[in-house]
Motif scaffolding. Sequence first.
Motif, PDB file in Angstrom:
ATOM      1  N   GLY A 274      48.689  94.565  -2.951  1.00 30.53           N
ATOM      2  CA  GLY A 274      48.033  93.174  -2.163  1.00 30.53           C
ATOM      3  C   GLY A 274      48.889  92.966  -0.838  1.00 30.53           C
ATOM      4  O   GLY A 274      48.444  91.946  -0.637  1.00 30.53           O
ATOM      5  N   GLY A 275      48.880  94.048  -0.789  1.00 27.28           N
ATOM      6  CA  GLY A 275      49.537  93.412   1.186  1.00 27.28           C
ATOM      7  C   GLY A 275      48.598  93.847   1.998  1.00 27.28           C
ATOM      8  O   GLY A 275      47.602  94.130   1.965  1.00 27.28           O
ATOM      9  N   LEU A 276      49.107  94.713   3.299  1.00 21.85           N
ATOM     10  CA  LEU A 276      48.279  94.859   4.151  1.00 21.85           C
ATOM     11  C   LEU A 276      48.613  95.902   4.993  1.00 21.85           C
ATOM     12  O   LEU A 276      47.466  96.075   5.971  1.00 21.85           O
ATOM     13  N   ASN A 277      49.441  96.182   4.416  1.00 24.49           N
ATOM     14  CA  ASN A 277      49.794  98.163   5.195  1.00 24.49           C
ATOM     15  C   ASN A 277      49.895  98.304   6.354  1.00 24.49           C
ATOM     16  O   ASN A 277      49.654  98.963   7.144  1.00 24.49           O
ATOM     17  N   TYR A 278      50.094  97.367   7.390  1.00 23.38           N
ATOM     18  CA  TYR A 278      51.106  96.790   8.515  1.00 23.38           C
ATOM     19  C   TYR A 278      52.225  98.008   8.586  1.00 23.38           C
ATOM     20  O   TYR A 278      52.548  97.911   8.074  1.00 23.38           O
ATOM     21  N   THR A 279      51.925  98.572   9.427  1.00 22.37           N
ATOM     22  CA  THR A 279      53.014  99.178  10.109  1.00 22.37           C
ATOM     23  C   THR A 279      54.360  98.252  11.213  1.00 22.37           C
ATOM     24  O   THR A 279      54.009  96.961  11.459  1.00 22.37           O
ATOM     25  N   THR A 280      55.387  98.485  11.209  1.00 22.40           N
ATOM     26  CA  THR A 280      56.255  97.453  11.572  1.00 22.40           C
ATOM     27  C   THR A 280      55.784  97.243  13.213  1.00 22.40           C
ATOM     28  O   THR A 280      56.059  96.080  13.968  1.00 22.40           O
ATOM     29  N   GLU A 281      54.881  97.838  14.170  1.00 26.19           N
ATOM     30  CA  GLU A 281      54.866  98.146  15.279  1.00 26.19           C
ATOM     31  C   GLU A 281      53.624  96.756  14.582  1.00 26.19           C
ATOM     32  O   GLU A 281      53.567  95.733  16.058  1.00 26.19           O
ATOM     33  N   ASP A 282      52.736  96.737  14.564  1.00 25.26           N
ATOM     34  CA  ASP A 282      51.425  96.122  13.667  1.00 25.26           C
ATOM     35  C   ASP A 282      51.679  94.100  13.400  1.00 25.26           C
ATOM     36  O   ASP A 282      52.173  93.475  14.326  1.00 25.26           O
ATOM     37  N   VAL A 283      53.646  94.094  12.848  1.00 24.53           N
ATOM     38  CA  VAL A 283      54.373  92.439  12.363  1.00 24.53           C
ATOM     39  C   VAL A 283      54.669  92.163  13.615  1.00 24.53           C
ATOM     40  O   VAL A 283      54.789  90.890  13.890  1.00 24.53           O
ATOM     41  N   GLY A 284      55.190  93.694  14.514  1.00 24.23           N
ATOM     42  CA  GLY A 284      56.053  93.071  15.878  1.00 24.23           C
ATOM     43  C   GLY A 284      54.988  92.051  16.709  1.00 24.23           C
ATOM     44  O   GLY A 284      55.709  91.737  17.493  1.00 24.23           O
ATOM     45  N   ILE A 285      53.805  92.829  16.811  1.00 23.80           N
ATOM     46  CA  ILE A 285      53.135  91.960  17.629  1.00 23.80           C
ATOM     47  C   ILE A 285      52.166  90.474  17.220  1.00 23.80           C
ATOM     48  O   ILE A 285      52.349  89.645  17.536  1.00 23.80           O
ATOM     49  N   VAL A 286      52.402  90.661  16.186  1.00 25.43           N
ATOM     50  CA  VAL A 286      51.913  89.465  15.147  1.00 25.43           C
ATOM     51  C   VAL A 286      52.944  88.366  15.361  1.00 25.43           C
ATOM     52  O   VAL A 286      52.735  87.179  16.012  1.00 25.43           O
ATOM     53  N   LEU A 287      53.896  88.317  14.795  1.00 20.33           N
ATOM     54  CA  LEU A 287      55.493  87.684  15.807  1.00 20.33           C
ATOM     55  C   LEU A 287      55.768  87.439  16.912  1.00 20.33           C
ATOM     56  O   LEU A 287      56.330  86.596  17.493  1.00 20.33           O
ATOM     57  N   SER A 288      55.820  88.840  17.563  1.00 19.92           N
ATOM     58  CA  SER A 288      56.194  88.067  19.142  1.00 19.92           C
ATOM     59  C   SER A 288      54.365  87.385  19.991  1.00 19.92           C
ATOM     60  O   SER A 288      54.977  85.917  20.617  1.00 19.92           O
ATOM     61  N   TYR A 329      47.594  82.587   1.907  1.00 22.51           N
ATOM     62  CA  TYR A 329      47.756  83.836   2.290  1.00 22.51           C
ATOM     63  C   TYR A 329      47.100  85.090   1.570  1.00 22.51           C
ATOM     64  O   TYR A 329      46.288  86.293   2.419  1.00 22.51           O
ATOM     65  N   PRO A 330      47.395  85.099   0.513  1.00 22.21           N
ATOM     66  CA  PRO A 330      46.920  85.995  -0.452  1.00 22.21           C
ATOM     67  C   PRO A 330      45.151  86.338  -0.387  1.00 22.21           C
ATOM     68  O   PRO A 330      45.298  87.401  -0.724  1.00 22.21           O
ATOM     69  N   TYR A 331      44.426  85.751   0.347  1.00 22.70           N
ATOM     70  CA  TYR A 331      43.484  85.611   0.503  1.00 22.70           C
ATOM     71  C   TYR A 331      43.054  86.705   1.662  1.00 22.70           C
ATOM     72  O   TYR A 331      41.966  87.672   2.285  1.00 22.70           O
ATOM     73  N   ILE A 332      44.076  86.221   3.288  1.00 25.41           N
ATOM     74  CA  ILE A 332      43.720  87.166   3.974  1.00 25.41           C
ATOM     75  C   ILE A 332      43.744  88.434   4.255  1.00 25.41           C
ATOM     76  O   ILE A 332      43.380  89.675   4.585  1.00 25.41           O
ATOM     77  N   ALA A 333      44.269  89.384   2.725  1.00 24.00           N
ATOM     78  CA  ALA A 333      44.594  90.517   2.478  1.00 24.00           C
ATOM     79  C   ALA A 333      43.165  91.232   2.113  1.00 24.00           C
ATOM     80  O   ALA A 333      43.497  92.450   2.313  1.00 24.00           O
ATOM     81  N   LEU A 334      42.255  90.412   1.927  1.00 19.54           N
ATOM     82  CA  LEU A 334      40.679  90.520   1.679  1.00 19.54           C
ATOM     83  C   LEU A 334      40.301  90.881   2.658  1.00 19.54           C
ATOM     84  O   LEU A 334      38.936  91.614   2.430  1.00 19.54           O
ATOM     85  N   LEU A 335      40.590  90.669   3.677  1.00 24.50           N
ATOM     86  CA  LEU A 335      40.092  90.491   5.153  1.00 24.50           C
ATOM     87  C   LEU A 335      40.462  92.138   5.913  1.00 24.50           C
ATOM     88  O   LEU A 335      40.731  92.395   5.469  1.00 24.50           O
ATOM     89  N   SER A 336      39.798  92.317   6.795  1.00 25.43           N
ATOM     90  CA  SER A 336      39.888  93.207   7.748  1.00 25.43           C
ATOM     91  C   SER A 336      39.276  93.487   8.909  1.00 25.43           C
ATOM     92  O   SER A 336      39.001  92.182   9.493  1.00 25.43           O
ATOM     93  N   GLY A 337      39.467  94.118   9.960  1.00 27.52           N
ATOM     94  CA  GLY A 337      39.564  94.605  10.954  1.00 27.52           C
ATOM     95  C   GLY A 337      40.116  93.347  11.979  1.00 27.52           C
ATOM     96  O   GLY A 337      40.968  92.802  11.965  1.00 27.52           O
TER      97      GLY A 337
END
Length: 444
Positions: A274-288, A329-337
């Motif tokens: 149920g997660g997003l399978n993001y890397t730490t760099e992906d999360v870093g971009i979102v938080l920046s 938020y949980p429904y965001i995990a259903l999206l892609s791209g």
Amino acid sequence: MRIAQVVKWIVENGFKPGYLLKSSFVYGSWCYVLVRDFNIAEKEEDISYYAGFVGSAYMIGRALSSVLWGVVADRYGRKPIIILGTSTVVIFNTIFGFSFNYWMAIITRFLLGFLNGILGTIKAYACEIFPQEYQALGLSATSTSWGIGLIIGPALGGFLAQPAEKFPSLVSSDSLFGRFPYLLPYLCISIFAFVVTIIAIWLPETLHIHKKAELESASDVRVAQDEEKDSTLLSLLKNWPLMSSIIVYCVFSLHDTAYTEIFSLWAESPKSLGGLNYTTEDVGIVLSITGVCLLLFHTAFFPIAVRIFGPLMVARISGVLSIPLLTAYPYIALLSGFILTFTLNLASIVKNILSISIITGTVMLQNKAVDQHQRGAANGIAMTLQATFNAIGPSCGGTLLSWSLKRQNVAFLPGAHMIFFLLNIIEGLGVLLTFKPFFIANRN
């Protein structure tokens, strides 16, 4: 070209005063992979459980020592505590980067929190360095820096952690940063904190200024004695406008720290859970991106909102709006791209704007509930209680997320739906506590 890009990012995003104040949270976005590399969790679903305790260790240390550092600051001055706090960041952030097992990480984080009394002292310093008419602005700037650091800290960790994997042409796996993959972001913090420590030597001391003003005449001596009597711990505990605002502040702080822990761990969890399978760099971009937008909002729009609605109403409105946002938020995990990227960034920006609006509003309320001569002691109480609540947030957040992700096939609130539902319960409780009969309007 890669070196130039890395240096540019650090200069533009990493070196912020607010980031230093909350640099203790730099582990947030990549604590998941750090704990995973320690090999202490038997199952992938248990990583969040162990990661939460790393976050709580700092808050437990701070909860045990906040009153002590407040007393020392009242007796010896604000400046020595500020310098000691930044020096503690230099030493223990570096040591944490050399952590080779889970327990070393826990102990280092605890000592960092126990020996660092800067956050409560900064609030008292902001009240004393600003004239009376600008004290609300000073407190707002402190809370905003707290939130911006909470965002940019994890972003720096996401970009600079594991440099041997991200920049193999620049960093060898046999080098120092290759053998200690999480040292680089902490070393950057330590270097910045060292520079700030040097600069802090020239900060003006504020404690002696107020003492001198109080002792200018015999009349002022009597006033100072009366104020000292009124500043006792018992009198502050009986001040319900203060205590009710502190409790509301702590509830929202609990939610905020739990959300911050859960967001990063959830984003880095695999899609199958149920997660997003993001890397730490992906999360870093979102938080920046979130940190930049947060800074722009609180610089341009937050003062206007407070002027129109007042800090209490701003906190209430922000709390109410956060509930449907978290439900989505949980429904965001259903999206892609691109749709996933756009929606997640938008949700993160709005959620953190609402969170910092609540925190800033409640900090303003608690400081309005006491006279200026009582604010040092009042902030000491607030920091102790807040640190206690914040210690619960990461550990409970990680534990509950781990439990939630194991509930993938249940009928009621499966997977991530449960964890965000629990966050909404805390948020809803905080909103309810801003109403009578629990909450009492400020005296000032």
